[in-house]
Design a protein around this motif. Structure first.
Motif, mmCIF file in Angstrom:
data_model
loop_
_atom_site.group_PDB
_atom_site.id
_atom_site.type_symbol
_atom_site.label_atom_id
_atom_site.label_comp_id
_atom_site.label_asym_id
_atom_site.label_seq_id
_atom_site.Cartn_x
_atom_site.Cartn_y
_atom_site.Cartn_z
ATOM 1 N N VAL A 16 0.808 -1.371 -0.119
ATOM 2 C CA VAL A 16 0.139 -0.275 0.208
ATOM 3 C C VAL A 16 1.030 1.792 -0.088
ATOM 4 N N ARG A 17 1.922 1.340 0.101
ATOM 5 C CA ARG A 17 3.298 2.263 0.986
ATOM 6 C C ARG A 17 3.662 2.345 -0.475
ATOM 7 N N ASN A 18 3.928 1.295 -1.251
ATOM 8 C CA ASN A 18 4.380 1.355 -2.308
ATOM 9 C C ASN A 18 3.276 2.236 -4.051
ATOM 10 N N ALA A 19 2.282 1.724 -3.323
ATOM 11 C CA ALA A 19 1.436 2.399 -4.207
ATOM 12 C C ALA A 19 0.988 3.860 -3.900
ATOM 13 N N ILE A 20 0.406 3.861 -2.995
ATOM 14 C CA ILE A 20 0.860 5.536 -3.215
ATOM 15 C C ILE A 20 1.735 6.772 -3.269
ATOM 16 N N ALA A 21 2.995 6.044 -2.965
ATOM 17 C CA ALA A 21 4.596 6.320 -3.599
ATOM 18 C C ALA A 21 4.298 6.776 -4.730
ATOM 19 N N ILE A 22 4.025 5.683 -5.366
ATOM 20 C CA ILE A 22 3.833 5.756 -7.188
ATOM 21 C C ILE A 22 3.011 7.073 -7.249
ATOM 22 N N ARG A 23 2.018 6.732 -6.942
ATOM 23 C CA ARG A 23 0.641 7.581 -7.160
ATOM 24 C C ARG A 23 1.871 8.609 -6.980
ATOM 25 N N ILE A 24 1.674 9.128 -6.006
ATOM 26 C CA ILE A 24 2.280 10.623 -5.516
ATOM 27 C C ILE A 24 3.499 11.189 -6.581
ATOM 28 N N ALA A 25 3.798 10.104 -6.378
ATOM 29 C CA ALA A 25 5.329 10.683 -7.967
ATOM 30 C C ALA A 25 4.649 10.954 -9.083
ATOM 31 N N ILE A 26 3.802 9.922 -9.713
ATOM 32 C CA ILE A 26 3.325 10.862 -11.201
ATOM 33 C C ILE A 26 2.603 11.637 -10.586
ATOM 34 N N VAL A 27 1.952 12.390 -9.617
ATOM 35 C CA VAL A 27 1.211 13.731 -9.287
ATOM 36 C C VAL A 27 2.243 14.531 -9.540
ATOM 37 N N ILE A 28 3.040 14.908 -8.558
ATOM 38 C CA ILE A 28 4.735 15.187 -8.478
ATOM 39 C C ILE A 28 5.035 15.327 -10.250
ATOM 40 N N ALA A 29 5.860 13.771 -11.819
ATOM 41 C CA ALA A 29 5.680 14.616 -12.331
ATOM 42 C C ALA A 29 5.010 14.672 -13.211
ATOM 43 N N ALA A 30 3.926 14.681 -13.549
ATOM 44 C CA ALA A 30 3.195 15.528 -13.948
ATOM 45 C C ALA A 30 2.878 17.018 -13.761
ATOM 46 N N PHE A 31 3.337 17.165 -12.589
ATOM 47 C CA PHE A 31 3.475 18.864 -12.514
ATOM 48 C C PHE A 31 4.475 19.648 -12.444
ATOM 49 N N PHE A 32 5.025 18.760 -12.560
ATOM 50 C CA PHE A 32 6.655 19.883 -13.518
ATOM 51 C C PHE A 32 7.077 19.349 -14.338
#
Length: 111
Positions: A16-32
Motif C-alpha cells: 500500500v505504501r508503494n502504491a501511494i508513493a507511485i501515485r504521488i510521484a506521478i502527480v509530482i512528475a505531471a506537475f513539473f
C-alpha cells in the motif's frame, strides 16, 4: 524520522505504501512536466523572452529545474513500482507456501 524500518512492516502495508508513493510521484512528475512545457512555450511565444538576456536565462534555468524535478519523480516512481512488484511476488510466495504447508498437514494427518 521513522520509528520502524520499511522491512518491519507487514507485506500488505508495504504494498500500500508503494502504491501511494507511485501515485504521488506521478502527480509530482505531471506537475513539473506541465511547468516545464509552459516555460518552454513562454520562451517561444513571449516577445520579452525571445531576446537574449538575464530574464531569458532565468526562465531557462527554471525550465531546467522543472525538467530535473520531473525526471527525478519519474525515477522515484519507477523504483517504487519495482518495489511494489517485488512485494506482490513475496505476498504470492507466502500465500503459496502457506497453502502448501496446509495441504501437507492435511495429507500427513491421513497418513
Amino acid at each position: 524520522m521513522f520509528s520502524t524500518p520499511q522491512r518491519d512492516y507487514p507485506l500488505f502495508d508495504q504494498q500500500v505504501r508503494n502504491a501511494i508513493a507511485i501515485r504521488i510521484a506521478i502527480v509530482i512528475a505531471a506537475f513539473f512536466g506541465l511547468a516545464w512545457s509552459l516555460l518552454q512555450w513562454t520562451l517561444m511565444t513571449e516577445q520579452r523572452f525571445m531576446m537574449e538576456g538575464i530574464t531569458r536565462d532565468f526562465v531557462q534555468l527554471e525550465a531546467v529545474a522543472c525538467a530535473v524535478a520531473a525526471v527525478v519523480a519519474l525515477l522515484y516512481g519507477a523504483v517504487r513500482a519495482a518495489a511494489w512488484v517485488v512485494t506482490a511476488i513475496r505476498i504470492r510466495r507466502e500465500q503459496s507456501g502457506a497453502a502448501q504447508r496446509l495441504a501437507m498437514q492435511r495429507v500427513s494427518a491421513y497418513v
